[in-house]
Each structure stands twice: as C-alpha cells, then as structure tokens.
Design a protein around this motif. Structure first.
Motif, PDB file in Angstrom:
ATOM      1  N   SER A  33      36.697  39.161  45.629  1.00  0.00           N
ATOM      2  CA  SER A  33      37.152  39.161  44.235  1.00  0.00           C
ATOM      3  C   SER A  33      36.214  39.928  43.309  1.00  0.00           C
ATOM      4  O   SER A  33      36.614  40.335  42.206  1.00  0.00           O
ATOM      5  N   TRP A  36      37.656  43.137  42.117  1.00  0.00           N
ATOM      6  CA  TRP A  36      38.457  43.140  40.898  1.00  0.00           C
ATOM      7  C   TRP A  36      37.600  43.424  39.679  1.00  0.00           C
ATOM      8  O   TRP A  36      37.993  44.164  38.785  1.00  0.00           O
ATOM      9  N   THR A  41      42.707  45.073  39.588  1.00  0.00           N
ATOM     10  CA  THR A  41      43.550  44.730  40.733  1.00  0.00           C
ATOM     11  C   THR A  41      44.141  45.961  41.418  1.00  0.00           C
ATOM     12  O   THR A  41      44.176  46.050  42.649  1.00  0.00           O
ATOM     13  N   MET A 245      45.049  38.583  48.533  1.00  0.00           N
ATOM     14  CA  MET A 245      44.696  39.326  47.323  1.00  0.00           C
ATOM     15  C   MET A 245      45.880  39.432  46.364  1.00  0.00           C
ATOM     16  O   MET A 245      45.740  39.193  45.154  1.00  0.00           O
ATOM     17  N   TRP A 254      44.181  37.275  36.381  1.00  0.00           N
ATOM     18  CA  TRP A 254      43.247  37.551  37.474  1.00  0.00           C
ATOM     19  C   TRP A 254      41.819  37.741  36.984  1.00  0.00           C
ATOM     20  O   TRP A 254      40.865  37.566  37.755  1.00  0.00           O
ATOM     21  N   ALA A 258      37.632  37.081  38.778  1.00  0.00           N
ATOM     22  CA  ALA A 258      37.005  38.308  39.265  1.00  0.00           C
ATOM     23  C   ALA A 258      35.544  38.152  39.646  1.00  0.00           C
ATOM     24  O   ALA A 258      35.048  38.900  40.489  1.00  0.00           O
ATOM     25  N   PRO A 263      37.505  32.108  44.525  1.00  0.00           N
ATOM     26  CA  PRO A 263      38.709  32.500  43.773  1.00  0.00           C
ATOM     27  C   PRO A 263      39.967  31.738  44.185  1.00  0.00           C
ATOM     28  O   PRO A 263      40.840  31.496  43.347  1.00  0.00           O
TER      29      PRO A 263
END
Length: 456
Positions: A33, A36, A41, A245, A254, A258, A263
C-alpha cells in the motif's frame, strides 16, 4: 563407516506450490500500500502490471534452470556453472540479501498485528518470538515444516478471498480512480516518475517466489513437481495481488490506507464496522499470511547459507546437517540471528527518515533484482555453452520470455537505484567488498592446500 546425513527427498508438487505461494503471500497483506502513497492507485496499478509481467516471464524461464540443476543453492549454483566462481559468489550473496532482510520486515508486521490485539506486547518482542518459533520448526524437519507451510498458506488464501467477497458490495471504480495518479493531476512525466518509484512495492507482491529452487534437493521428483509448483504458484499470486489491490482501493477512500502496515483490516473496518466478526477473523487469520512467508523464507535462506558453506564460500561449519532431523540446522540458526539483530537495528538501518520496514524491503528488492538478472544471463549462457544439458522443462517462447524478464529486472533495478541511491551505494559497496574478501580467501585456501600437498 556410516555416511554423513543428507537432505531428505520428501516434498511433492503440492508441498512445493505451498512453499511458492507461502513465501510471498505476506506481500498481499502489507507493504504494497506504500505504492499508493508514491504513485496513486492508477500509477501503482501500472507498476504492478509491469512487475507481474516480469515475474511471470521470469518464473516460466527460471524453472528451466531449477529442473536442469536441482541444487539447494538455487541461483548460486546456476550462476557458478554459467558465470564462474565470482559470478556465483555475487549471485549467492545477492540472494542472501533478499532472503535475510525480508524476514525482519515480515516479523515486525507480525509484531504489529499482535500488538493490536495485545497492546501490552511489544512488537519487537513478538517479532523475536516468531523468529525463534519458526527457526525451531524449520530445524525439526523439512516435511513437517512444508506441511505446516501448506496448511497456513491455504488458510491465508481463503482469508484473502473472504476479504474480497466482504468488501465487494462497496466496490466502486470511482473510488479507485479518484486521485488515481497521486499528486500528479493526470498521466504525464510526473505520473511516470511516481510509477517507477512505486516499483519496489509492486515487487513486494511477488518477492521470494524463486525460493522454491532452494528446496529442489528435497523434492521427490523435481523435474515434474517444480514446473507444476512454479507455474501454478506465480499465476495464483498474480490473481491474488490484483484482486486484493483493486478491491481494497475501490472500497472507499484509498488515501486513508496508503501509509498503513495493515491496509486490509482498515479497508474492511469501514465496510463492516469496528466490531464485526468478519474484521476479527481477518486480523487473526491475516497472521497466517505473514507467518507463511516468514516460515517459508527462513527455509529458503537456510538452504542458501547451507549451499554457500558446502561450496566453501561461507564457513564450512554452516554446511552441517542435523544427524536426526536431516536439516541444515546451523545455517537456519545463523540466518535467524542476523534477522533478529536487524529487528533492533533502527538507528543503523534507517536512512533519511525512511522506516525500518521500508529500508528492509528495499534492500531485499536490490538483492532480488541482482539475482534475477544473473539468473537470466546464466540461462542464456548455458543454452549456448551446454546445449546437451538435460532439460526436462524448457522456457517457452525462448528467447523472448527470458529477455522480457532480464529487461524488466534491469529497468526495475535502475528505477529502484534512482529513488534509493544512498541505499544502493551501501548495498553495492558491501557486495563488492565481501565478494573480493571471499575470493581472496578462497585462493589463499587453495594455495595453502597446494603447499601442504607439495611438502608431503
């Protein structure tokens, strides 16, 4: 006179598939994550597509080497045969970097998960306990260890499928694509920069799958079971990586996930609530994925240390096999001690404000990419130099797939170096210095033995 104990051939294709997936599956639970935060994303999705292509091409090519040269040293053995002693030493050390520094990051994540449930339990103490427990399990016997690995890997896969099913009703592409290029307003040079910077975190989805090669000497029928395990394993991991994901990113905002080490629980929490039994199950069974990878990578680094010691690159004493359990017990303990020390090395390993976990992940990626490149070069060299080598499995679409894997590893290495240059300097300096030292020591040992023979 009785023969010294040997590694036992007890592993079938199902066990090896469990090892292949289990080595990696913690990467679906944490670490990725951060990609991100780096690229958004959509940027991270692009990085993951490139890395998934590289790994798929690599595994379908690497399997040829594993079947042709079933050796506990894995990449070290292939590179030594193709590139000579120095090439083998560099590749073996790079593999050790990958397999020695990934487990502390995983152990710290286990400690963090347990700390959520037991706030009074220090994460580092829990991480140390995990190391000691799975070090012991690996020493007890390869069949016991591999069966345990298979069980917890299947449990971890089921848990990921449950996660996707539970958050699916709240999924929206609008959530996933909102600020999809991170800080970049649209796709362009800035977004491309973020995409390449996110490559290490995409690699974390697949890092260490090649560790199956180090169990080749313990496979009952490596020429048949290894191709099945490798090909099924990489396809399983690609499906899980994209599924986790995409479903996590589309379940809500999201950006709140991050920079988290957990996550998936946080994504599920906003869908089912803080006190849902689904959430409790995810937190507890989420440990299975972390445990599977920690346990499997301990198995991997033990075989690599054992092989390097057996080849007289590392101290010969580390190449001993336990007389009762037939496992490389000293190599297992040595690698575990280094990993435990790394857990407590925040002030030494931390670089320019990066977290200990991020530094450990990046170090592992440097080692992995070095080994991937050396392995693909070895494949090309051996195809040319040893056309008669018994190859029960051949890389499909040769030379296209190996070339894709080699190009992907090279591009990824350049990208990771660009964004982690200080760490790159530490890594390469240590690799060069240690290789020079070991090469000089080996030549001195050979010269000394020659003098002894002459004097006799």
């Amino acid at each position: 006179m009785s023969q010294p104990p040997q590694l036992q051939k007890k592993l079938g294709a199902f066990h090896l598939w469990g090892i292949a997936v289990g080595l990696v599956i913690s990467g679906e639970y944490f670490g990725w994550s951060y990609g991100w935060a780096t690229a958004g994303t959509l940027g991270f999705l692009g990085a993951t597509c490139l890395v998934a292509l590289m790994y798929t091409a690599f595994i379908f090519s690497f399997t040829e080497l594993t079947c042709a040269i079933p050796h506990a040293g894995g990449p070290f053995a292939y590179a030594q045969r193709a590139l000579g002693r120095v090439g083998g030493t560099v590749t073996g050390l790079a593999t050790l970097v990958e397999f020695i520094f990934a487990p502390p990051a995983i152990a710290l994540a286990i400690g963090a998960y347990l700390n959520v449930q037991f706030p009074g339990l220090p994460p580092k103490l829990a991480a140390t306990g995990a190391y000691l427990a799975f070090m012991t399990l690996n020493i007890v016997g390869v069949h016991v260890a591999a069966t345990f690995e298979l069980f917890i890997t299947i449990a971890a896969i089921i848990e990921l499928l449950v996660f996707m099913a539970v958050v699916a009703p709240s999924f929206s592409w609008a959530h996933f694509t909102h600020m999809g290029w991170g800080t970049a307003p649209h796709f362009g040079w800035e977004a491309m920069g973020g995409l390449f910077a996110a490559i290490p975190f995409a690699i974390w989805f697949f890092l260490a799958i090649e560790g199956v090669a180090m169990a080749a000497e313990e496979a009952r029928n490596p020429k048949r079971s290894i191709p099945i395990a490798y090909c099924a394993g990489v396809l399983t991991l690609v499906a899980l990586a994209f599924g986790v994901m995409i479903f996590a990113g589309g379940s809500g905002d999201w950006t709140t996930l991050a920079n988290l080490n957990d996550p998936l629980p946080e994504a599920m929490k906003r869908v089912v609530g803080q006190h849902s039994p689904w959430l409790s199950m995810l937190v507890w069974l989420g440990l299975f994925g972390l445990i599977a990878s920690l346990h499997g990578i301990i198995m991997g680094f033990a075989r690599q240390i054992f092989a390097l010691a057996r080849a007289n690159i590392l101290p010969r004493s580390l190449g001993a096999i336990h007389h009762r359990f037939h496992t490389p017990h000293r190599a297992t303990m040595a690698g575990s001690v280094i990993g435990i020390l790394a857990i407590y090395a925040d002030s030494i390993i931390s670089i320019h404000g990066q977290s200990l976990t991020a530094v450990l992940v990046t170090l592992s990626v440097f080692g992995a990419l070095t080994m991937y490149g050396a392995s693909m070069i070895s494949l090309f060299v051996l195809r040319r130099r040893e056309p008669g080598l018994d190859r029960s499995y051949k890389a499909p679409l040769y030379p296209i797939l190996p070339a894709i894997a080699l190009s992907g590893a090279t591009i990824s290495f350049v990208a990771v170096t660009y964004y982690n240059f200080i760490l790159f300097l530490y890594y390469t300096t240590a690799l060069i210095v240690i290789t020079i030292y070991l090469t000089i020591r080996q030549r001195s040992d050979k010269k000394g033995k020659g003098n002894i023979l002459l004097s006799e």
